[in-house]
Design a protein around this motif. Structure first.
Motif, mmCIF file in Angstrom:
data_model
loop_
_atom_site.group_PDB
_atom_site.id
_atom_site.type_symbol
_atom_site.label_atom_id
_atom_site.label_comp_id
_atom_site.label_asym_id
_atom_site.label_seq_id
_atom_site.Cartn_x
_atom_site.Cartn_y
_atom_site.Cartn_z
ATOM 1 N N ALA A 83 0.824 -1.207 0.000
ATOM 2 C CA ALA A 83 0.000 0.000 0.000
ATOM 3 C C ALA A 83 0.860 1.260 0.000
ATOM 4 O O ALA A 83 0.548 2.238 -0.688
ATOM 5 N N ASN A 84 1.972 1.223 0.755
ATOM 6 C CA ASN A 84 2.838 2.407 0.790
ATOM 7 C C ASN A 84 3.383 2.732 -0.593
ATOM 8 O O ASN A 84 3.399 3.893 -1.013
ATOM 9 N N THR A 85 3.834 1.698 -1.303
ATOM 10 C CA THR A 85 4.370 1.933 -2.634
ATOM 11 C C THR A 85 3.301 2.450 -3.576
ATOM 12 O O THR A 85 3.529 3.389 -4.349
ATOM 13 N N LEU A 86 2.107 1.857 -3.508
ATOM 14 C CA LEU A 86 1.019 2.284 -4.383
ATOM 15 C C LEU A 86 0.663 3.751 -4.130
ATOM 16 O O LEU A 86 0.476 4.534 -5.055
ATOM 17 N N LYS A 87 0.594 4.082 -2.864
ATOM 18 C CA LYS A 87 0.219 5.439 -2.486
ATOM 19 C C LYS A 87 1.205 6.450 -3.071
ATOM 20 O O LYS A 87 0.839 7.542 -3.489
ATOM 21 N N GLU A 88 2.463 6.039 -3.109
ATOM 22 C CA GLU A 88 3.505 6.914 -3.616
ATOM 23 C C GLU A 88 3.426 7.038 -5.137
ATOM 24 O O GLU A 88 3.628 8.108 -5.697
ATOM 25 N N LYS A 89 3.104 5.911 -5.799
ATOM 26 C CA LYS A 89 3.229 5.913 -7.267
ATOM 27 C C LYS A 89 1.952 6.258 -8.022
ATOM 28 O O LYS A 89 2.028 6.721 -9.155
ATOM 29 N N GLY A 96 -1.671 9.497 -12.659
ATOM 30 C CA GLY A 96 -2.950 10.208 -12.779
ATOM 31 C C GLY A 96 -4.090 9.625 -11.988
ATOM 32 O O GLY A 96 -5.252 9.851 -12.297
ATOM 33 N N ILE A 97 -3.769 8.808 -10.968
ATOM 34 C CA ILE A 97 -4.842 8.285 -10.119
ATOM 35 C C ILE A 97 -4.695 8.872 -8.723
ATOM 36 O O ILE A 97 -3.656 8.740 -8.082
ATOM 37 N N LYS A 98 -5.739 9.538 -8.271
ATOM 38 C CA LYS A 98 -5.696 10.173 -6.971
ATOM 39 C C LYS A 98 -6.096 9.164 -5.894
ATOM 40 O O LYS A 98 -7.114 8.475 -6.037
ATOM 41 N N VAL A 99 -5.288 9.074 -4.840
ATOM 42 C CA VAL A 99 -5.623 8.163 -3.755
ATOM 43 C C VAL A 99 -6.485 8.892 -2.740
ATOM 44 O O VAL A 99 -6.036 9.832 -2.090
ATOM 45 N N LEU A 100 -7.746 8.487 -2.636
ATOM 46 C CA LEU A 100 -8.685 9.185 -1.755
ATOM 47 C C LEU A 100 -8.482 8.799 -0.300
ATOM 48 O O LEU A 100 -8.674 9.595 0.601
ATOM 49 N N ASP A 101 -8.145 7.532 -0.072
ATOM 50 C CA ASP A 101 -8.051 7.064 1.310
ATOM 51 C C ASP A 101 -7.225 5.773 1.337
ATOM 52 O O ASP A 101 -7.203 5.032 0.361
ATOM 53 N N VAL A 102 -6.537 5.565 2.447
ATOM 54 C CA VAL A 102 -5.831 4.312 2.650
ATOM 55 C C VAL A 102 -6.349 3.708 3.949
ATOM 56 O O VAL A 102 -6.286 4.338 4.992
ATOM 57 N N MET A 103 -6.900 2.510 3.882
ATOM 58 C CA MET A 103 -7.468 1.892 5.084
ATOM 59 C C MET A 103 -6.729 0.597 5.402
ATOM 60 O O MET A 103 -6.798 -0.371 4.650
#
Lengths: 318, 290, 403
Positions: free
Chosen positions: C195-201, C206-213
């Motif tokens: 999840a950390n890597t995804l959030k960074e990349k 062009g994909i905005k991360v709205l929330d990480v749960m």
């Protein structure tokens, strides 16, 4: 003959040093390590009758303490031993003061310890300082000043030293006034209170002592396997291991946890080596456990002949 | 930010989940109240009940709700036999050894399941597994509503059984005063086995009710067992209304804890409530119906 | 188990000798035995299923090598398995390494779980014995400089980067329907790192991360998580979870009628069984994961063998299989089972796992740089490879066929 068996046990414990087999040393080490864990539990729970289901909390505190100290602050892991002992004692004191002041006994105390360990597991899983579920990987640098052993014999020696200390504490409990008070509390709290024994203080001190010993075992674990995560540190399985080793061996005796660790490891390791089909070996282990419970009501130490007067009887006579 | 509607939904959802927890806790509270021991095998027996239900559903093609009465009977026999044949017999009635014995039984059962079913996770398919009742903006799962209802009915039945039948009275007598009960001709050993059987029979119901919305694996019991202990203590050991109210409270605590603290730290709410209750009101919210 | 090829007797002998405390290694090494391999997996406890799948794969590989004439460069020497159950205890994994090393093991495969792998590779390093990792995605397994440790399979970071590439590619092809995402992950090592890597990349494509749960394992109820997802209306929900939570989460999403597409990275429950038996919830779900090469001619026959033996086809079997094959191939290349020759042979190995969707093998610091995950999608109750094109056997429906 039977009077000399502790000497035999010491000789047997030292034998692996003469062997070049790392596997054999490792078996001996894991057995001694279980005995150390069991003895940690036994100090409060065997002698004081405080059945704890959550002793992993002390183990985990020790393991995380040493891991965090060296990876985050660069403190030499050897200092982790005293630090963990202090933290473990503090945790024992806090838990004990809270639980005993509230008058919790028996299964109520057991469950509060279980919940306590669970709180720490969840915290370790969620906090930054413990790196959450990632766990902490201690960098591999085997050397004595760095508290990492290339040869398992080094680790084994250290486990034995700590086990000897823990057994020394247990032996002291059998002889000292503090120990006598603790046993009196176990046997009959009302009578002990009538004799003027401070219940809360005695039990809390025992739990603190037990916490300190168990936390040092956690330090050893972290330094031997160089990886700590919330389940390894605070998982219920570790608590169960401690309780089983001590109770099967003979709770409230000096040699019980040692006997328990030897027997349980022999059964477990042999079953695992002989049976490859998944599940059968632990099933057999469980069945043998049931047999031991059925036929040895006082644990393996209760087998000893001629029977010495047990602490229980000593109290009754007093 | 947590909106009001999510908060409402979380509350309702916590109540529904709490109903499931109450089901698992009902049997445990009976065993606790009568035998005064922590039944370490409770999670494993729930797992056995779920696998039993799973077999009836996928091999005998029964509906899980039709399998329920059958599993209740089967689990009663298993529980009764386990106590009469193993736990009671080898422990000699000693609390400490009963506890160890339940631990040993748990180890055997978990691995027996592994041998028989492998470690794979199973689920069942039912036509109503995604059925929902629309309550305003909320979609309430039908299987969960059913288990909620059954939990309450079951608690009432158990309460009535304990209060109104001779056997129930005998169980209460033994729970309170085993020696005294012996004097009036009740045999505590039989009552213990009976209580253990009834406690485990509750798991037969819980297992079948969980099936449509949950999964089965040899480890599944561990998912519920700690929570069940919490509920038993919270509700008062041995109290059936306590188990239901405790279950609902824990469900809501967990749900709101998850909303406010995140699903990672959230479960800490349960343990904290547990510790606080133990420290400040160790008798639980309800006195046991003895 | 129908696939048993173990010589249980050798394990037994090792155990007996060890308990007698005799000079066991010399005794066993003197026998004109085959080449022993230690297979260490969690076959009881929470990871029993996956661990056992790895073990079965390893046993099949040993059988295949032996039936094909053993290690030819060593006069047809046969392979022998030493099987070990590490449960979920690192100390047991390390202990098994000791046990097998002294029973004369020439190498190891294992351990499915990263925490076990860390302890086992470190223990094997002391003997300088080669260790072929079969799963265990943690980067740290090969990144901490152990010269004996090799992984033919992709690390977590390679897969996450691959997943990001896939998302970018699919999103472009579909005309950019996905602009927002919510990440849901389990809170242990693998979910957190992913999840950390995804959030960074993700913002970079062009994909905005709205929330990480993050959520704990086990989590019993996902309704709250799903309600929060629903409120944020993401185009895509990206999941990294173990088996049970994965299935529960997706079930709850279907039940609560979440319209978002579902994409997962290492979706623990994503399997053929999931596609077939739970098609009501699985249809259209995308996953980036370890998989096999569906187009390779050998794959169909291998899957038939698994079906015949009653073994589920999962990637773990392939990994267990090729972890052993990699070692066997290294013995062949080195012409010896001597660790001093095998480890350099592994480091220089170009062994290619035919049934896996990889680029040519090249080891750097023990990690095969040709290894990669693939993009998958459940289509018509079957799992199809949809990314990269070279291995794809179907076109992706992105983000999800809305029904």
């Amino acid at each position: 003959m039977l009077r000399y068996w502790p000497i035999l046990a010491v000789v047997a414990a030292l034998l692996p040093f003469a062997s070049s087999s790392q596997f054999l040393v490792n078996l001996a080490m894991l057995t001694a390590f279980s005995a150390l864990l069991g003895q940690g539990w036994n100090i409060a729970c065997g002698f004081g009758g405080l059945t704890s289901f959550g002793h992993a909390v002390f183990f985990g505190i020790g393991a995380y303490a040493v891991a965090i100290m060296q990876t985050r602050f660069g403190i030499n892991p050897w200092l982790g031993l005293p630090a963990a002992a202090i933290l473990g004692a503090a945790a024992g004191a806090v838990l004990g003061a809270a639980a005993f002041r509230a008058g919790l006994r028996g299964s109520y105390f057991a469950l509060v310890t279980l919940a306590f360990a669970e709180v720490f597991r969840i915290l370790a899983n969620s906090l930054d300082i413990t790196k959450g579920g990632l766990g902490i990987l201690i960098p591999l640098h085997p050397s004595l000043p760095n508290f990492q052993f290339a040869d398992r014999r080094g680790a084994y020696a250290l486990v034995l030293v700590l086990l000897a200390v823990a057994m020394g504490i247990a032996a002291w409990l059998r002889r000292s006034r503090f120990g006598a008070r603790l046993v009196a509390v176990r046997e009959n709290e009302d009578a002990a209170a009538a004799l003027g024994i401070p219940l809360v203080r005695t039990k809390t001190q025992a739990l603190a002592l037990s916490g300190a010993v168990t936390a040092t075992a956690g330090v050893l674990y972290a330094q031997m396997f160089l990886y700590v995560d919330p389940n390894i540190a605070f998982g219920a399985e570790r608590s169960v291991e401690m309780l089983l080793v001590a109770m099967i061996g003979g709770a409230g005796t000096v040699w019980g946890p040692v006997l328990g660790a030897i027997v349980l490891h022999l059964i477990q390791d042999t079953a695992r080596m002989l049976i490859d089909t998944p599940g059968f070996a632990p099933m057999l282990y469980g069945a043998i456990l049931l047999a031991i419970i059925a036929f040895l009501p006082n644990g393996i130490a209760g087998l000893r002949l001629p029977r010495r007067r047990s602490a229980r009887e000593e109290v009754r006579r007093a | 930010m947590i909106s009001l509607s999510i908060l409402e939904a979380g509350l309702v959802n916590g109540l529904l989940t709490g109903g499931v927890y109450a089901l698992v806790a009902l049997g445990l509270t009976l065993i606790y109240g009568v035998l005064h021991i922590v039944n370490f095998a409770h999670g494993s027996l729930l797992m056995i009940a779920m696998f039993g239900g799973w077999m009836l559903v996928s091999w005998a093609h029964l509906d899980p709700y039709a399998a329920l009465p059958l599993m209740v009977v089967i689990m009663f026999v298993i529980g009764w036999g386990l106590y009469a044949g193993v736990i009671g017999r080898i422990s000699g009635g000693d609390d400490r050894r009963i506890l160890l014995a339940t631990l040993g039984v748990a180890i055997v059962l978990d691995n027996l399941a592994l041998v028989l079913f492998t470690g794979d996770t199973r689920t069942i398919e039912t036509p109503y597994q995604f059925a929902v009742v629309e309550a305003g903006p909320l979609l309430l799962s039908v299987p969960k509503l059913i288990s909620f209802g059954v939990a309450i009915v079951l608690a009432l039945l158990l309460w009535a059984f304990m209060a109104l039948t001779d056997t129930g009275r005998a169980i209460r007598a033994v729970a309170r005063e085993p020696d005294g009960a012996r004097l009036v001709g009740i045999r505590p050993g039989r009552i213990f086995a009976l209580s253990y059987g009834i406690g485990i029979a509750c798991l037969g119901a819980a297992g079948c009710l969980l099936l449509p919305s949950f999964y089965v694996s040899p480890q599944v019991g561990n998912v519920f067992v700690l929570t069940a202990f919490t509920i038993v203590v919270l509700g008062g050991m041995g109290s059936f209304p306590g188990a239901v109210v405790g279950g609902l409270l824990i469900g809501v605590t967990e749900s709101l804890g998850g909303l406010f603290l995140g699903e990672s730290l959230g479960p800490i709410g349960i343990s904290l409530v547990f510790i606080l209750v133990l420290l400040f009101r160790p008798t639980g919210l309800f006195r046991a119906a003895r | 188990m129908t696939l048993r090829t173990t010589t249980r007797r050798s394990t037994l002998a090792a155990g007996a000798a060890a308990f007698a405390g005799l000079a066991m290694p010399a005794v066993l090494r003197a026998q004109p035995a085959g080449i022993k391999l230690g297979l260490i997996h969690p076959v009881t406890g929470p990871l029993a299923f996956s661990g056992n799948q790895c073990r079965i794969g390893g046993q099949m590989a040993i059988k295949d090598v032996n039936e094909a004439g053993g290690i030819k460069a060593m006069g047809g020497a046969k392979l022998e398995a030493l099987l070990g159950d590490a449960q979920l205890k690192p100390e047991l994994a390390a202990s098994l390494v000791d046990q097998f090393a002294e029973a004369g093991a020439a190498g190891f495969t294992g351990c499915y779980a990263s925490s076990l792998g860390l302890a086992a590779t470190q223990a094997a390093a002391k003997y300088e014995l080669p260790f072929s990792i079969d799963s265990g995605v943690a980067d740290s397994l090969t990144s901490r400089g152990l010269a004996n440790t090799f992984r033919l399979f992709p690390s977590a970071s390679v897969c996450v980067n691959g997943a990001v590439d896939e998302l970018e590619g699919l999103n472009k092809q579909a005309g950019g329907p996905v602009k927002t995402a919510v990440l849901v992950h389990e809170n242990s090592e693998f979910g957190t790192t992913t999840a950390n890597t995804l959030k960074e990349k993700l913002p970079g494509i062009g994909i905005k991360v709205l929330d990480v749960m993050a959520h704990a394992t086990p989590t019993r109820d996902f309704t709250n998580v799903v309600l929060r997802i629903k409120e944020q209306k993401p185009d895509l929900v990206i999941i990294s979870d173990y088996l049970n939570e994965y299935v529960l989460l997706i079930r709850t999403m279907v039940q609560q009628r979440v319209p978002s597409g579902i994409f997962s990275v290492f979706g623990g429950g994503f399997s053929l069984k999931f596609a077939k038996e739970q098609n009501e919830i699985s249809e259209g779900v995308l996953d980036f994961n370890n998989w096999w090469n569906t187009k390779a001619p050998e794959t169909a026959a291998f899957r038939k063998r698994l079906d015949a033996a009653g073994v589920a086809t999962t990637y773990e079997v392939f990994f267990g299989y090729y972890a052993v094959k990699l070692l066997a191939d290294a013995f062949e290349r080195a012409g010896s089972a001597d660790k001093k020759k095998v480890i350099p042979a592994l480091a220089a190995s170009t062994f290619y796992p035919d049934m896996l969707p990889y680029n040519p093998t090249k080891f750097a610091n023990g990690q095969n740089e040709g290894a990669q995950g693939v993009g998958l999608q459940v289509q018509h109750a079957d799992v199809k490879v949809v990314w990269p094109e070279k291995f794809a056997d179907a076109k992706a429906v992105f983000p999800r066929a809305k029904g």
